[in-house]
Write a protein that holds these residues in place. Structure first.
Motif, PDB file in Angstrom:
ATOM      1  N   THR A 198      10.158  -8.198  -3.031  1.00 59.24           N
ATOM      2  CA  THR A 198      10.713  -8.929  -2.246  1.00 59.24           C
ATOM      3  C   THR A 198       9.916  -9.246  -0.915  1.00 59.24           C
ATOM      4  N   ASN A 199       8.952  -8.412  -0.843  1.00 57.30           N
ATOM      5  CA  ASN A 199       7.778  -8.445   0.450  1.00 57.30           C
ATOM      6  C   ASN A 199       6.817  -9.054  -0.037  1.00 57.30           C
ATOM      7  N   GLN A 200       6.990 -10.411  -0.089  1.00 57.27           N
ATOM      8  CA  GLN A 200       5.874 -11.538  -0.680  1.00 57.27           C
ATOM      9  C   GLN A 200       4.615 -11.354   0.344  1.00 57.27           C
ATOM     10  N   GLN A 201       4.523 -11.057   1.502  1.00 60.20           N
ATOM     11  CA  GLN A 201       3.359 -10.994   2.179  1.00 60.20           C
ATOM     12  C   GLN A 201       2.567  -9.725   1.776  1.00 60.20           C
ATOM     13  N   ASP A 202       3.050  -8.645   1.455  1.00 56.18           N
ATOM     14  CA  ASP A 202       2.346  -7.439   0.438  1.00 56.18           C
ATOM     15  C   ASP A 202       1.797  -8.011  -0.816  1.00 56.18           C
ATOM     16  N   VAL A 203       2.883  -8.357  -1.275  1.00 56.76           N
ATOM     17  CA  VAL A 203       2.387  -8.909  -2.731  1.00 56.76           C
ATOM     18  C   VAL A 203       1.306  -9.734  -2.822  1.00 56.76           C
ATOM     19  N   GLN A 204       1.293 -10.709  -1.897  1.00 50.68           N
ATOM     20  CA  GLN A 204      -0.030 -11.795  -1.779  1.00 50.68           C
ATOM     21  C   GLN A 204      -1.220 -10.860  -1.399  1.00 50.68           C
ATOM     22  N   ARG A 205      -0.993  -9.924  -0.315  1.00 51.05           N
ATOM     23  CA  ARG A 205      -2.071  -9.225  -0.080  1.00 51.05           C
ATOM     24  C   ARG A 205      -2.843  -8.460  -1.140  1.00 51.05           C
ATOM     25  N   VAL A 206      -2.207  -8.153  -2.151  1.00 50.81           N
ATOM     26  CA  VAL A 206      -2.551  -7.282  -3.009  1.00 50.81           C
ATOM     27  C   VAL A 206      -3.358  -8.232  -3.818  1.00 50.81           C
ATOM     28  N   LEU A 207      -2.826  -9.239  -4.176  1.00 52.06           N
ATOM     29  CA  LEU A 207      -3.474 -10.262  -5.267  1.00 52.06           C
ATOM     30  C   LEU A 207      -4.633 -10.579  -4.280  1.00 52.06           C
ATOM     31  N   GLN A 208      -4.587 -10.916  -3.119  1.00 55.21           N
ATOM     32  CA  GLN A 208      -6.036 -11.198  -2.535  1.00 55.21           C
ATOM     33  C   GLN A 208      -6.908 -10.268  -2.430  1.00 55.21           C
ATOM     34  N   GLN A 209      -6.535  -9.073  -2.607  1.00 54.84           N
ATOM     35  CA  GLN A 209      -7.623  -7.931  -2.799  1.00 54.84           C
ATOM     36  C   GLN A 209      -8.039  -7.833  -4.081  1.00 54.84           C
ATOM     37  N   LEU A 210      -7.249  -8.189  -5.090  1.00 53.51           N
ATOM     38  CA  LEU A 210      -7.743  -7.899  -6.530  1.00 53.51           C
ATOM     39  C   LEU A 210      -8.896  -9.196  -6.585  1.00 53.51           C
ATOM     40  N   ARG A 211      -8.449 -10.512  -6.040  1.00 56.64           N
ATOM     41  CA  ARG A 211      -9.600 -11.636  -6.208  1.00 56.64           C
ATOM     42  C   ARG A 211     -10.979 -11.206  -5.657  1.00 56.64           C
ATOM     43  N   THR A 212     -10.767 -10.321  -4.448  1.00 57.94           N
ATOM     44  CA  THR A 212     -11.990  -9.870  -3.583  1.00 57.94           C
ATOM     45  C   THR A 212     -12.807  -8.988  -4.643  1.00 57.94           C
ATOM     46  N   LEU A 213     -12.059  -8.403  -5.410  1.00 60.70           N
ATOM     47  CA  LEU A 213     -12.657  -7.194  -6.317  1.00 60.70           C
ATOM     48  C   LEU A 213     -13.490  -8.074  -7.528  1.00 60.70           C
ATOM     49  N   GLY A 214     -13.030  -9.438  -7.774  1.00 56.26           N
ATOM     50  CA  GLY A 214     -13.693 -10.096  -8.694  1.00 56.26           C
ATOM     51  C   GLY A 214     -12.891 -10.507  -9.926  1.00 56.26           C
ATOM     52  N   PHE A 215     -11.457 -10.214  -9.714  1.00 56.36           N
ATOM     53  CA  PHE A 215     -10.649 -10.555 -10.941  1.00 56.36           C
ATOM     54  C   PHE A 215     -10.255 -11.990 -10.669  1.00 56.36           C
ATOM     55  N   GLY A 216     -10.646 -12.754 -11.603  1.00 50.85           N
ATOM     56  CA  GLY A 216     -10.153 -14.185 -11.592  1.00 50.85           C
ATOM     57  C   GLY A 216      -9.168 -14.554 -12.845  1.00 50.85           C
ATOM     58  N   VAL A 269     -10.620  -0.679  -9.049  1.00 48.57           N
ATOM     59  CA  VAL A 269      -9.224  -0.698  -8.748  1.00 48.57           C
ATOM     60  C   VAL A 269      -8.844   0.472  -8.216  1.00 48.57           C
ATOM     61  N   SER A 270      -9.321   1.596  -8.741  1.00 42.83           N
ATOM     62  CA  SER A 270      -8.936   3.136  -8.483  1.00 42.83           C
ATOM     63  C   SER A 270      -9.436   3.280  -6.997  1.00 42.83           C
ATOM     64  N   LYS A 271     -10.858   2.891  -6.970  1.00 35.73           N
ATOM     65  CA  LYS A 271     -11.498   3.061  -5.497  1.00 35.73           C
ATOM     66  C   LYS A 271     -10.736   2.181  -4.485  1.00 35.73           C
ATOM     67  N   ALA A 272     -10.451   0.997  -4.592  1.00 40.94           N
ATOM     68  CA  ALA A 272      -9.511   0.016  -3.749  1.00 40.94           C
ATOM     69  C   ALA A 272      -8.233   0.835  -3.218  1.00 40.94           C
ATOM     70  N   LEU A 273      -7.501   1.472  -4.285  1.00 45.34           N
ATOM     71  CA  LEU A 273      -6.237   2.193  -4.181  1.00 45.34           C
ATOM     72  C   LEU A 273      -6.338   3.296  -3.300  1.00 45.34           C
ATOM     73  N   LEU A 274      -7.456   4.003  -3.431  1.00 42.16           N
ATOM     74  CA  LEU A 274      -7.702   5.217  -2.853  1.00 42.16           C
ATOM     75  C   LEU A 274      -8.180   4.965  -1.229  1.00 42.16           C
ATOM     76  N   SER A 275      -8.708   3.909  -1.084  1.00 41.01           N
ATOM     77  CA  SER A 275      -9.314   3.354   0.198  1.00 41.01           C
ATOM     78  C   SER A 275      -8.146   2.724   1.225  1.00 41.01           C
ATOM     79  N   GLY A 276      -7.017   2.806   0.322  1.00 43.81           N
ATOM     80  CA  GLY A 276      -5.667   2.011   1.057  1.00 43.81           C
ATOM     81  C   GLY A 276      -5.882   0.446   1.036  1.00 43.81           C
ATOM     82  N   GLN A 277      -6.574  -0.105   0.144  1.00 41.44           N
ATOM     83  CA  GLN A 277      -6.611  -1.736   0.266  1.00 41.44           C
ATOM     84  C   GLN A 277      -5.510  -2.436  -0.849  1.00 41.44           C
ATOM     85  N   LEU A 278      -5.298  -1.533  -1.894  1.00 39.77           N
ATOM     86  CA  LEU A 278      -4.406  -1.837  -2.885  1.00 39.77           C
ATOM     87  C   LEU A 278      -2.832  -1.490  -2.665  1.00 39.77           C
ATOM     88  N   GLY A 279      -2.139  -1.721  -3.576  1.00 43.78           N
ATOM     89  CA  GLY A 279      -0.575  -1.299  -3.629  1.00 43.78           C
ATOM     90  C   GLY A 279      -0.286   0.374  -3.456  1.00 43.78           C
TER      91      GLY A 279
END
Length: 144
Positions: A95-113, A60-70
């Motif tokens: 309230t920015n549901q698009q960004d909230v969902q984007r971060v969720l999708q990235q968490l899924r990509t990282l393997g969090f189910g 998660v930290s690596k994804a954050l530092l590369s700009g993939q998360l929140g």
């Protein structure tokens, strides 16, 4: 933590008497507070086992530092009663549901189910938890 936020729970309880306001009315007051006081931050809450927390936090930290998360990530320093750790992945604006969902999708990509809940910071400040008198869910988004 700013001093002006300390009175928020008292203001909320005075505007939303526990026995005289509906679920919808309480939620409307919360939305008003969040925009008025610029408290629109929130976070995805990911629970991981004690044996997986180090690798999960590193990913998660690596994804954050590369700009993939929140905007930030944190991890609890001690486990809960089920020997799980919570990793919090923050976003700037619930309230920015698009960004909230984007971060969720990235968490899924990282393997969090499984189920991941999203809690707005305003709910924490107002001390809204499970079983509250307004019938509000403490998490405003829930993935399955």
């Amino acid at each position: 933590f700013e001093r002006k936020y300390l009175a928020l729970p008292f203001r909320f309880f005075s505007l939303c008497p526990r026995s005289r306001i509906s679920h919808k009315g309480a939620r409307n007051v919360i939305c008003l507070f969040s925009t008025r006081f610029f408290l629109v931050q929130g976070r995805w809450m990911v629970f991981v086992s004690a044996d997986a927390v180090d690798d999960a936090f590193a990913a998660v930290s690596k994804a954050l530092l590369s700009g993939q998360l929140g905007t930030s990530v944190r991890v609890a320093t001690s486990p809960d009663a089920q020997n799980s750790y919570i990793i919090l992945v923050s976003t700037n604006d619930f309230t920015n549901q698009q960004d909230v969902q984007r971060v969720l999708q990235q968490l899924r990509t990282l393997g969090f189910g499984g189920t991941i809940n999203y809690k707005a910071e305003i709910y924490t400040l107002l001390r809204i938890s499970a079983g509250n008198p307004w019938g509000l869910r403490p998490c405003i988004y829930k993935s399955v």
